[in-house]
Design an enzyme around this catalytic site. Sequence first.
Site, mmCIF file in Angstrom:
data_model
loop_
_atom_site.group_PDB
_atom_site.id
_atom_site.type_symbol
_atom_site.label_atom_id
_atom_site.label_comp_id
_atom_site.label_asym_id
_atom_site.label_seq_id
_atom_site.Cartn_x
_atom_site.Cartn_y
_atom_site.Cartn_z
ATOM 1 N N ASP A 2 -44.615 -3.402 -5.896
ATOM 2 C CA ASP A 2 -44.047 -2.707 -4.738
ATOM 3 C C ASP A 2 -43.734 -3.731 -3.654
ATOM 4 O O ASP A 2 -44.626 -4.241 -2.992
ATOM 5 C CB ASP A 2 -45.043 -1.668 -4.219
ATOM 6 C CG ASP A 2 -44.475 -0.832 -3.077
ATOM 7 O OD1 ASP A 2 -43.329 -1.064 -2.672
ATOM 8 O OD2 ASP A 2 -45.199 0.062 -2.591
ATOM 9 N N CYS A 5 -37.905 0.796 1.374
ATOM 10 C CA CYS A 5 -38.472 0.769 0.024
ATOM 11 C C CYS A 5 -37.460 1.027 -1.083
ATOM 12 O O CYS A 5 -37.497 0.358 -2.122
ATOM 13 C CB CYS A 5 -39.649 1.736 -0.092
ATOM 14 S SG CYS A 5 -39.231 3.500 -0.032
ATOM 15 N N HIS A 61 -42.044 7.739 -0.987
ATOM 16 C CA HIS A 61 -42.081 6.286 -1.177
ATOM 17 C C HIS A 61 -41.809 5.923 -2.631
ATOM 18 O O HIS A 61 -42.335 6.557 -3.548
ATOM 19 C CB HIS A 61 -43.444 5.735 -0.754
ATOM 20 C CG HIS A 61 -43.568 4.254 -0.956
ATOM 21 N ND1 HIS A 61 -42.760 3.348 -0.299
ATOM 22 C CD2 HIS A 61 -44.380 3.521 -1.767
ATOM 23 C CE1 HIS A 61 -43.080 2.122 -0.680
ATOM 24 N NE2 HIS A 61 -44.051 2.204 -1.572
#
Length: 283
Positions: free
Chosen positions: A129, A73, A112
Site C-alpha cells: 500500500d 490512494c 481505501h
Amino acid sequence: MSDSDAFDLDQYLAHIGWEGERRAGLATLRAVHLAHMRDIPFENLDALRRTAPSLELPDLMAKLVHSRRGGYCYEHNTLLATALRALGFGVTLLAARVVVGADRIESRPRTHMALLVEVPGDPQRYLADVGFGAIGGLLEPVPVVVGEEFEGAGRGHRFVQAPHRGPLELLVLQAYEGGDGGDGDGSRAWQPQYAFTLEPFEQVDFEVINWHIATNPRSPFTKGLFVQRVTPDRHLLLHGRVLTETRVDGGVSERELTDEGEVRRLLDEEFGIEAPEGMKLLS
C-alpha cells in the site's frame, strides 16, 4: 489499449530511482514499494477542486511520473499494481475501511484501496500500500499473518482479527506509535489504521469510489489540503493549514501556515509538487 501499451515500466522505475534486478521476488517487492513511497508524494489537489482524478494509465503516467504532482490512494496503488504485474507478481485489489479515530469499524465505508500481492514461489501473501496518506502507513509490504509484529523501514505493523457479521475474516492493520499500552505490562501501543477482508475488488469498483471521494462535499479530501512526503529522515504532512514534521528519532514539530504564497513555495520545495496556477490552497 492494453496495460502494456499504456504503461512504461522503464519510465516508472527510472522515476522512482530503482535500478535493481527485475525478478519477481520479495526483495524486489520491498525495494520497489519503498522507492515509490519515497519518490511520489501523496496529495489531494484534484479532489480539493471537486474533480475526480483519472485512473487511466496514460493519465497516471502523465501526472505521477512525468509531472511534478502526486496523487491519492487510487492513483498510487493503481500505478504500483500495474508495475508489480509487469514485474511478474500477482496482484489483487482490496477495499478497506479507514478506521483511524473511529469508534466502530462499521461506521466507516470501504473507500481505501490496498493491494494483496503474491510472490511467485512464496506461499505467503503480502499487503502492499503506497497510497495511505498517514504516518501509520506501510513503507514496505508486510506478510498477511495475524498476531505477528513486523517492521519495515523503521515502522512497526501487525494484523489483528476483528469480529464482524460477514463470512470472511476481517483484518485490521495496526501501526506501532511508540510507547507502551498504558497498562504497565510492557505491551506496545498500537493504533488501528484500516480494516479489510480479502474479497477481491475490480478497477471499475474504484472508479465509482474515486468519484465519490473526490466530489462529495462530506469527503475529507474535498474540505482541505492533504499532502505528505516520506524521506529516509522524516515524514512531512500538510493537513489544512498545519505542517507537521515527524523525524525518525521521534521528534515532532508543528507550525501553522497562513499565506497562500508560502504554501505554494512549500509544495514546490519540500513536497516536489507544482500546484495548478490560480488554485486556492487554503480554505
